[in-house]
Design a protein around this motif. Structure first.
Motif, PDB file in Angstrom:
ATOM      1  N   MET A   1       0.733  -1.230   0.100  1.00  0.00           N
ATOM      2  CA  MET A   1       0.018  -0.223  -0.036  1.00  0.00           C
ATOM      3  C   MET A   1       0.915   1.337  -0.064  1.00  0.00           C
ATOM      4  O   MET A   1       0.409   2.172  -0.273  1.00  0.00           O
ATOM      5  CB  MET A   1      -0.839   0.089   1.195  1.00  0.00           C
ATOM      6  N   HIS A   2       2.033   1.207   0.766  1.00  0.00           N
ATOM      7  CA  HIS A   2       2.926   2.291   0.733  1.00  0.00           C
ATOM      8  C   HIS A   2       3.434   2.431  -0.704  1.00  0.00           C
ATOM      9  O   HIS A   2       3.578   3.762  -1.046  1.00  0.00           O
ATOM     10  CB  HIS A   2       3.986   2.193   1.801  1.00  0.00           C
ATOM     11  N   ALA A   3       3.576   1.800  -1.538  1.00  0.00           N
ATOM     12  CA  ALA A   3       4.158   1.932  -2.732  1.00  0.00           C
ATOM     13  C   ALA A   3       3.434   2.583  -3.718  1.00  0.00           C
ATOM     14  O   ALA A   3       3.645   3.353  -4.498  1.00  0.00           O
ATOM     15  CB  ALA A   3       4.557   0.627  -3.507  1.00  0.00           C
ATOM     16  N   VAL A   4       1.818   2.269  -3.543  1.00  0.00           N
ATOM     17  CA  VAL A   4       0.947   2.834  -4.421  1.00  0.00           C
ATOM     18  C   VAL A   4       0.832   4.413  -4.014  1.00  0.00           C
ATOM     19  O   VAL A   4       0.831   5.184  -4.912  1.00  0.00           O
ATOM     20  CB  VAL A   4      -0.386   2.131  -4.165  1.00  0.00           C
ATOM     21  N   LEU A   5       0.914   4.629  -2.451  1.00  0.00           N
ATOM     22  CA  LEU A   5       0.730   6.102  -2.166  1.00  0.00           C
ATOM     23  C   LEU A   5       1.856   6.919  -2.630  1.00  0.00           C
ATOM     24  O   LEU A   5       1.654   7.934  -2.787  1.00  0.00           O
ATOM     25  CB  LEU A   5       0.587   6.147  -0.714  1.00  0.00           C
ATOM     26  N   ASN A   6       3.191   6.187  -2.486  1.00  0.00           N
ATOM     27  CA  ASN A   6       4.232   6.895  -2.756  1.00  0.00           C
ATOM     28  C   ASN A   6       4.315   7.326  -4.172  1.00  0.00           C
ATOM     29  O   ASN A   6       4.816   8.521  -4.752  1.00  0.00           O
ATOM     30  CB  ASN A   6       5.615   6.141  -2.522  1.00  0.00           C
ATOM     31  N   CYS A   7       3.915   6.514  -5.182  1.00  0.00           N
ATOM     32  CA  CYS A   7       4.007   6.751  -6.685  1.00  0.00           C
ATOM     33  C   CYS A   7       2.942   7.631  -6.727  1.00  0.00           C
ATOM     34  O   CYS A   7       3.107   8.342  -7.815  1.00  0.00           O
ATOM     35  CB  CYS A   7       3.707   5.131  -7.265  1.00  0.00           C
ATOM     36  N   MET A   8       1.748   7.607  -6.354  1.00  0.00           N
ATOM     37  CA  MET A   8       0.836   8.583  -6.248  1.00  0.00           C
ATOM     38  C   MET A   8       1.235  10.127  -6.240  1.00  0.00           C
ATOM     39  O   MET A   8       1.212  10.986  -6.919  1.00  0.00           O
ATOM     40  CB  MET A   8      -0.573   8.365  -5.697  1.00  0.00           C
ATOM     41  N   CYS A   9       1.916   9.939  -5.231  1.00  0.00           N
ATOM     42  CA  CYS A   9       2.491  11.344  -4.742  1.00  0.00           C
ATOM     43  C   CYS A   9       3.725  11.668  -5.532  1.00  0.00           C
ATOM     44  O   CYS A   9       3.591  13.126  -5.967  1.00  0.00           O
ATOM     45  CB  CYS A   9       3.267  11.428  -3.290  1.00  0.00           C
ATOM     46  N   ILE A  10       4.446  10.717  -6.213  1.00  0.00           N
ATOM     47  CA  ILE A  10       5.547  11.459  -7.247  1.00  0.00           C
ATOM     48  C   ILE A  10       4.721  11.958  -8.508  1.00  0.00           C
ATOM     49  O   ILE A  10       5.205  12.855  -9.103  1.00  0.00           O
ATOM     50  CB  ILE A  10       6.497  10.059  -7.498  1.00  0.00           C
ATOM     51  N   GLY A  11       3.820  10.868  -8.926  1.00  0.00           N
ATOM     52  CA  GLY A  11       2.957  11.195 -10.014  1.00  0.00           C
ATOM     53  C   GLY A  11       2.372  12.688  -9.971  1.00  0.00           C
ATOM     54  O   GLY A  11       2.416  13.463 -11.046  1.00  0.00           O
ATOM     55  N   ILE A  12       1.694  13.004  -8.896  1.00  0.00           N
ATOM     56  CA  ILE A  12       1.153  14.409  -8.587  1.00  0.00           C
ATOM     57  C   ILE A  12       2.158  15.162  -8.504  1.00  0.00           C
ATOM     58  O   ILE A  12       1.878  16.512  -9.277  1.00  0.00           O
ATOM     59  CB  ILE A  12       0.226  14.174  -7.305  1.00  0.00           C
ATOM     60  N   ALA A  13       3.348  15.109  -7.862  1.00  0.00           N
ATOM     61  CA  ALA A  13       4.206  16.318  -7.706  1.00  0.00           C
ATOM     62  C   ALA A  13       4.668  16.510  -9.113  1.00  0.00           C
ATOM     63  O   ALA A  13       5.010  17.811  -9.493  1.00  0.00           O
ATOM     64  CB  ALA A  13       5.376  15.807  -6.887  1.00  0.00           C
ATOM     65  N   TYR A  14       4.920  15.448 -10.072  1.00  0.00           N
ATOM     66  CA  TYR A  14       5.421  15.866 -11.457  1.00  0.00           C
ATOM     67  C   TYR A  14       4.229  16.470 -12.392  1.00  0.00           C
ATOM     68  O   TYR A  14       4.847  17.498 -13.126  1.00  0.00           O
ATOM     69  CB  TYR A  14       5.753  14.287 -12.101  1.00  0.00           C
ATOM     70  N   VAL A  15       2.924  16.170 -12.371  1.00  0.00           N
ATOM     71  CA  VAL A  15       1.952  16.640 -13.240  1.00  0.00           C
ATOM     72  C   VAL A  15       1.319  17.834 -12.765  1.00  0.00           C
ATOM     73  O   VAL A  15       1.038  18.664 -13.621  1.00  0.00           O
ATOM     74  CB  VAL A  15       1.047  15.515 -13.627  1.00  0.00           C
ATOM     75  N   VAL A  16       1.032  18.135 -11.546  1.00  0.00           N
ATOM     76  CA  VAL A  16       0.244  19.254 -11.106  1.00  0.00           C
ATOM     77  C   VAL A  16       0.758  20.546 -11.477  1.00  0.00           C
ATOM     78  O   VAL A  16       0.123  21.469 -11.958  1.00  0.00           O
ATOM     79  CB  VAL A  16       0.032  18.963  -9.678  1.00  0.00           C
ATOM     80  N   PRO A  17       1.936  20.672 -11.330  1.00  0.00           N
ATOM     81  CA  PRO A  17       2.672  22.050 -11.782  1.00  0.00           C
ATOM     82  C   PRO A  17       2.563  22.470 -13.346  1.00  0.00           C
ATOM     83  O   PRO A  17       2.416  23.605 -13.626  1.00  0.00           O
ATOM     84  CB  PRO A  17       4.197  21.820 -11.394  1.00  0.00           C
ATOM     85  N   PHE A  18       2.320  21.443 -14.102  1.00  0.00           N
ATOM     86  CA  PHE A  18       1.896  21.643 -15.437  1.00  0.00           C
ATOM     87  C   PHE A  18       0.526  22.676 -15.543  1.00  0.00           C
ATOM     88  O   PHE A  18       0.401  23.511 -16.631  1.00  0.00           O
ATOM     89  CB  PHE A  18       1.869  20.336 -16.335  1.00  0.00           C
ATOM     90  N   TYR A  19      -0.243  22.174 -14.830  1.00  0.00           N
ATOM     91  CA  TYR A  19      -1.795  22.870 -14.914  1.00  0.00           C
ATOM     92  C   TYR A  19      -1.927  23.822 -13.609  1.00  0.00           C
ATOM     93  O   TYR A  19      -2.820  24.476 -13.847  1.00  0.00           O
ATOM     94  CB  TYR A  19      -2.699  21.601 -14.638  1.00  0.00           C
ATOM     95  N   ALA A  20      -0.901  23.940 -12.858  1.00  0.00           N
ATOM     96  CA  ALA A  20      -1.312  24.825 -11.898  1.00  0.00           C
ATOM     97  C   ALA A  20      -1.029  26.340 -11.992  1.00  0.00           C
ATOM     98  O   ALA A  20      -1.629  27.184 -11.421  1.00  0.00           O
ATOM     99  CB  ALA A  20      -0.426  24.518 -10.584  1.00  0.00           C
TER     100      ALA A  20
END
Length: 144
Positions: free
Chosen positions: A1-20
């Motif tokens: 479960m930790h792996a999924v949460l960590n990967c979600m955080c990495i993905g969000i940190a990568y993509v969100v600034p593109f649209y923010a």
């Protein structure tokens, strides 16, 4: 479960600034520079969850980290050549078709756009999504 949460955080940190950041189109120089800085910043911290996971499993986390990220001397030449040839073969058809038609996107793009499209984006994506995320899932199911 930790792996999924960590990967979600990495993905969000990568993509969100593109649209923010609103105000300019994606090819405006200030937008390109902002996105380059944001992806570089994400790369600077994307390896941390992997290190934490390694540290909880073994005392040799610092030695295994670079190997799991794919950053090692052994097999480096093969690790560079094979994916490059594979990628080139995947894009050979569209590139050949474009060359035969006489069209070239490089003529209409600024140097900053070319740098973004051909260097920064592929390198940062591969580091964040392949080098940092894939080992998190492997460590979730494997024992060291």
């Amino acid at each position: 479960m930790h792996a999924v949460l960590n990967c979600m955080c990495i993905g969000i940190a990568y993509v969100v600034p593109f649209y923010a950041r609103a105000g300019h189109e994606r090819n405006h120089p200030s937008t390109i520079k902002f996105r380059m800085v944001s992806t570089a910043t994400t790369c600077l911290v994307a390896w941390v969850p992997l290190y934490w996971q390694l540290q909880s499993k073994t005392a040799f986390a610092h030695k295994l980290l670079f190997s799991l990220l794919g950053l090692r001397k052994t097999g480096l030449l093969q690790a560079v050549i094979q994916p490059t040839l594979l990628t080139a073969s995947l894009f050979a058809g569209p590139l050949l078709q474009r060359a035969l038609s006489g069209r070239s996107d490089a003529d209409s793009m600024a140097p900053l756009q070319i740098l973004r499209n051909l260097v920064i984006a592929p390198v940062t994506e591969e580091f964040c999504f392949r080098a940092c995320m894939a080992p998190l899932f492997l460590l979730q199911v494997c024992r060291l």
